[in-house]
Design an enzyme around this catalytic site. Structure first.
Site, PDB file in Angstrom:
ATOM      1  N   GLY A 105       0.812  -1.221   0.000  1.00  0.00           N
ATOM      2  CA  GLY A 105       0.000   0.000   0.000  1.00  0.00           C
ATOM      3  C   GLY A 105       0.840   1.263   0.000  1.00  0.00           C
ATOM      4  NE  ARG A 106       3.852   1.676   5.087  1.00  0.00           N
ATOM      5  CZ  ARG A 106       4.141   1.974   6.313  1.00  0.00           C
ATOM      6  NH1 ARG A 106       4.428   3.210   6.617  1.00  0.00           N
ATOM      7  NH2 ARG A 106       4.149   1.074   7.259  1.00  0.00           N
ATOM      8  CG  ASP A 138      -0.597   8.626   3.950  1.00  0.00           C
ATOM      9  OD1 ASP A 138      -0.101   7.484   4.025  1.00  0.00           O
ATOM     10  OD2 ASP A 138      -0.289   9.546   4.727  1.00  0.00           O
ATOM     11  N   GLY A 139      -0.268   5.990   1.535  1.00  0.00           N
ATOM     12  CA  GLY A 139       0.887   5.491   0.768  1.00  0.00           C
ATOM     13  C   GLY A 139       2.202   6.123   1.181  1.00  0.00           C
ATOM     14  NE  ARG A 196       5.531  -8.396   1.671  1.00  0.00           N
ATOM     15  CZ  ARG A 196       5.891  -7.375   2.440  1.00  0.00           C
ATOM     16  NH1 ARG A 196       5.589  -7.374   3.708  1.00  0.00           N
ATOM     17  NH2 ARG A 196       6.524  -6.350   1.928  1.00  0.00           N
ATOM     18  CG  ASP A 265       1.132  -8.613   6.786  1.00  0.00           C
ATOM     19  OD1 ASP A 265       0.784  -9.231   7.805  1.00  0.00           O
ATOM     20  OD2 ASP A 265       1.220  -7.374   6.746  1.00  0.00           O
ATOM     21  CG  ASN A 266       4.803  -7.344   8.686  1.00  0.00           C
ATOM     22  OD1 ASN A 266       4.709  -6.901   7.554  1.00  0.00           O
ATOM     23  ND2 ASN A 266       4.216  -6.769   9.721  1.00  0.00           N
ATOM     24  CG  ASP A 275       7.163  -4.565   6.991  1.00  0.00           C
ATOM     25  OD1 ASP A 275       7.902  -3.988   6.164  1.00  0.00           O
ATOM     26  OD2 ASP A 275       5.943  -4.712   6.818  1.00  0.00           O
TER      27      ASP A 275
HETATM   28  P1  AMP Z   1       2.708  -2.858   7.928  1.00  0.00           P
HETATM   29  O1  AMP Z   1       2.052  -2.633   9.225  1.00  0.00           O
HETATM   30  O2  AMP Z   1       3.696  -1.797   7.549  1.00  0.00           O
HETATM   31  O3  AMP Z   1       3.262  -4.223   7.783  1.00  0.00           O
HETATM   32  O4  AMP Z   1       1.563  -2.721   6.835  1.00  0.00           O
HETATM   33  C1  AMP Z   1       0.419  -3.546   6.789  1.00  0.00           C
HETATM   34  C2  AMP Z   1      -0.363  -3.236   5.550  1.00  0.00           C
HETATM   35  O5  AMP Z   1      -0.830  -1.886   5.585  1.00  0.00           O
HETATM   36  C3  AMP Z   1       0.416  -3.351   4.243  1.00  0.00           C
HETATM   37  O6  AMP Z   1      -0.483  -3.807   3.260  1.00  0.00           O
HETATM   38  C4  AMP Z   1       0.841  -1.943   3.973  1.00  0.00           C
HETATM   39  O7  AMP Z   1       1.095  -1.705   2.610  1.00  0.00           O
HETATM   40  C5  AMP Z   1      -0.361  -1.162   4.453  1.00  0.00           C
HETATM   41  N1  AMP Z   1      -0.017   0.200   4.873  1.00  0.00           N
HETATM   42  C6  AMP Z   1       0.668   0.570   5.978  1.00  0.00           C
HETATM   43  N2  AMP Z   1       0.795   1.911   6.036  1.00  0.00           N
HETATM   44  C7  AMP Z   1       0.181   2.403   4.932  1.00  0.00           C
HETATM   45  C8  AMP Z   1      -0.034   3.710   4.420  1.00  0.00           C
HETATM   46  N3  AMP Z   1       0.412   4.802   5.042  1.00  0.00           N
HETATM   47  N4  AMP Z   1      -0.725   3.820   3.266  1.00  0.00           N
HETATM   48  C9  AMP Z   1      -1.184   2.733   2.621  1.00  0.00           C
HETATM   49  N5  AMP Z   1      -1.023   1.483   3.055  1.00  0.00           N
HETATM   50  C10 AMP Z   1      -0.350   1.307   4.191  1.00  0.00           C
HETATM   51 MG    MG Z   2       4.243  -5.142   6.393  1.00  0.00          MG
END
Ligand code: AMP
Ligand code: MG
Length: 505
Positions: A105-106, A138-139, A196, A265-266, A275
């Site tokens: 997502g980002r 917001d990506g 993953r 996913d991590n 991550d």
């Molecule tokens: P994470 O907690 O970083 O492992 O992210 C978990 C999921 O949330 C993944 O699919 C990320 O791409 C998504 N994600 C985390 N932060 C953002 C963000 N600011 N904008 C879009 N997607 C996000």
């Molecule tokens: Mg992640």
């Protein structure tokens, strides 16, 4: 009157563009594995740090003095020749709850390069803008957590832990909104791959067996090439991943590292730590320690990490079952055996890790008992984990020495433990010199302590990155004492203790 014609020649000095030897294979997989799309263009990118050593390892040709160029390329403003930007599809169990669609997502995968050691690695921009997988996000990546990821991932590598790396950190000039407005940043992440457990789960949930077969063959070939020891690729992949995760988690435990979000996913198929969200190295030893403010039940506490890794591996095994054997029962039995093997593999690695921390190059018959005793001693007396082992390197007589003694309120507990420890070393015929040599390579002086990271993040708000750069330098040689960096060794004062790391990254 005639005017002389003056010819003014303007020389435009052409800078040499950054050269990556891209050799992209993920982008050749079927279109349903990802979505294509370019990173956002930052309006005012500023370079905070560029990892020249890593760039060298990756065979990237870059003029490190050409900051403007690095800023453009590593913020996503300009695309490096040969990149094929895409965001990957994946799903995952987050804190045990199933999310059928997550995805990058980002993050934006630019492509793969073959480094000077022949290893294929992903180049990914993290925080480079929204993608079709962003859902309501917001990506973007806030500067604070990007700093944490940079420092901790590079520290892990220097400590000798398998991990993704950080190539560049650039602020974007944008404000991102978390609990409060923060500067946005893009971190260039380098990984053996970004596949993953959740990547497999994504296709499993869609009953897309064809994709699962393609992914299995691809992952095995990329990470564990030449393994033909099993009847099929799925079982070979599962066994390799189990084995690598067992040693990864043991090494985390050995440094007091708490990942914080061990969701499926991590968890990387390559066995790299990936991550760095609400992660931290603990100061005072407490096996139940968590830092993440959202981990209210301690699911990912220090001592729970092996069990959680095994839980994730069971989810991974599920996705492979039809490929492991056509007969459901046989497939289940083989997968179960492979996942259950984690316990013994982890225990071996754990004893080997902690054995070394206590001076035993190989664990002996009394090592397990001694490790248990040691950890009980630390927990009961609330002792700083890193400092204790580090001070053990220094103590070579019959007495624990002044510094170790000063760490304990009840000195007799330390004295008793110390006698037992010395006795174990003697029983195995290990000399003090040999024990010290082993310990010096197992017990770091410097770890990225949480309170120091927080201080560095606080200075970053005012545009001060000097301490970030200095700490980066300190962490690159974690086992070498340096008298200029004594402050980085110390545990936090009471008022400096960071109780929890944020969840809004
Ligand atoms: P994470 O907690 O970083 O492992 O992210 C978990 C999921 O949330 C993944 O699919 C990320 O791409 C998504 N994600 C985390 N932060 C953002 C963000 N600011 N904008 C879009 N997607 C996000
Ligand atoms: Mg992640």
């Amino acid at each position: 009157m005639e005017f002389p014609i003056i010819i003014i020649q303007i020389f435009i000095i052409e800078t040499k563009p950054i050269m990556f030897n891209f050799d992209n294979t993920y982008a050749k997989l079927p279109e349903r594995f990802y979505s294509r799309g370019n990173p956002d263009v930052s309006n005012d990118p500023q370079l905070i740090y560029f990892n020249n050593d890593l760039a060298g390892e990756l065979g990237i040709q870059v003029d490190s003095k050409d900051t403007a160029q690095i800023e453009e390329y590593f913020s996503g403003a300009r695309l490096i020749k040969g990149s094929q930007p895409l965001s990957q599809a994946y799903a995952g169990h987050q804190f045990g709850n199933w999310s059928p669609q997550l995805g990058d997502g980002r993050a934006c995968l630019l492509g793969e390069v073959i480094g000077t050691n022949g290893q294929r690695r992903d180049i990914q921009l993290k925080g480079s803008g929204a993608t079709p997988w962003s859902r309501n996000g917001d990506g973007k990546y806030a500067l604070g957590p990007a700093i944490r990821e940079y420092l901790v991932s590079e520290a892990m590598c220097a400590l000798g832990v398998s991990t993704t790396r950080s190539l560049a950190l650039v602020t974007t000039g944008e404000t991102v909104f978390r609990e409060v407005p923060r500067p946005g940043a893009v971190l260039t992440r380098i990984a053996a791959s970004h596949i993953r457990v959740g990547t497999f789960q994504y296709f499993y949930a869609r009953r897309d067996n064809e994709a699962l077969e393609i992914l299995t063959d691809y992952a095995l070939n990329r990470h564990y090439p030449g393994d033909h020891s099993e009847p099929n690729n799925a079982l070979a992949l599962l066994k390799n991943v189990v084995c690598n995760q067992a040693s990864l988690i043991a090494s985390w435990l050995g440094f007091g590292f708490i990942h914080g979000v061990m969701n499926t996913d991590n968890m990387a198929i390559s066995g790299e730590t990936i991550d760095f969200g609400p992660c931290a190295f603990m100061d005072v030893f407490d096996p139940q320690k968590v830092f993440s403010s959202i981990d209210v039940n301690g699911r990912y506490a220090w001592g729970n990490q092996p069990a959680m890794a095994q839980w994730n591996l069971a989810r991974f095994a599920e996705t492979l079952l039809p490929m492991i054997d056509a007969d459901e029962n046989t497939a289940m039995r083989l997968a179960d055996d492979a996942v259950n093997a984690f316990s013994d593999q982890f225990n071996d690695q754990y004893l080997s890790t902690f054995g070394k921390k206590l001076g035993f190059s190989k664990p002996g018959s009394s090592t397990e008992e001694l490790v248990d005793k040691t950890l009980r001693l630390l927990a009961e007396n609330q002792i700083d984990f890193t400092l204790f082992f580090r001070q053990l390197n220094e103590s070579n007589g019959d007495d624990p020495g002044k510094i170790l003694k000063s760490m304990f309120k009840q000195e007799d507990q330390l004295q008793n433990w110390y006698k037992d420890w010395k006795k174990s070393l003697n029983l195995q015929g290990i000399s003090t010199v040999s024990a010290t040599t082993t310990m010096e390579h197992a017990n770091p002086v410097y770890i990225p302590r949480n309170h120091t990271i927080e201080k560095i993040i606080d200075s970053a708000w005012t545009g001060d990155f000097d301490q970030f750069r200095e700490f980066q330098e300190v962490l690159s040689r974690p086992y070498n004492f340096n008298r200029n960096f004594v402050a980085y060794e110390s545990p936090p004062l009471d008022e400096e203790i960071v109780a929890a790391t944020f969840c809004g990254t």
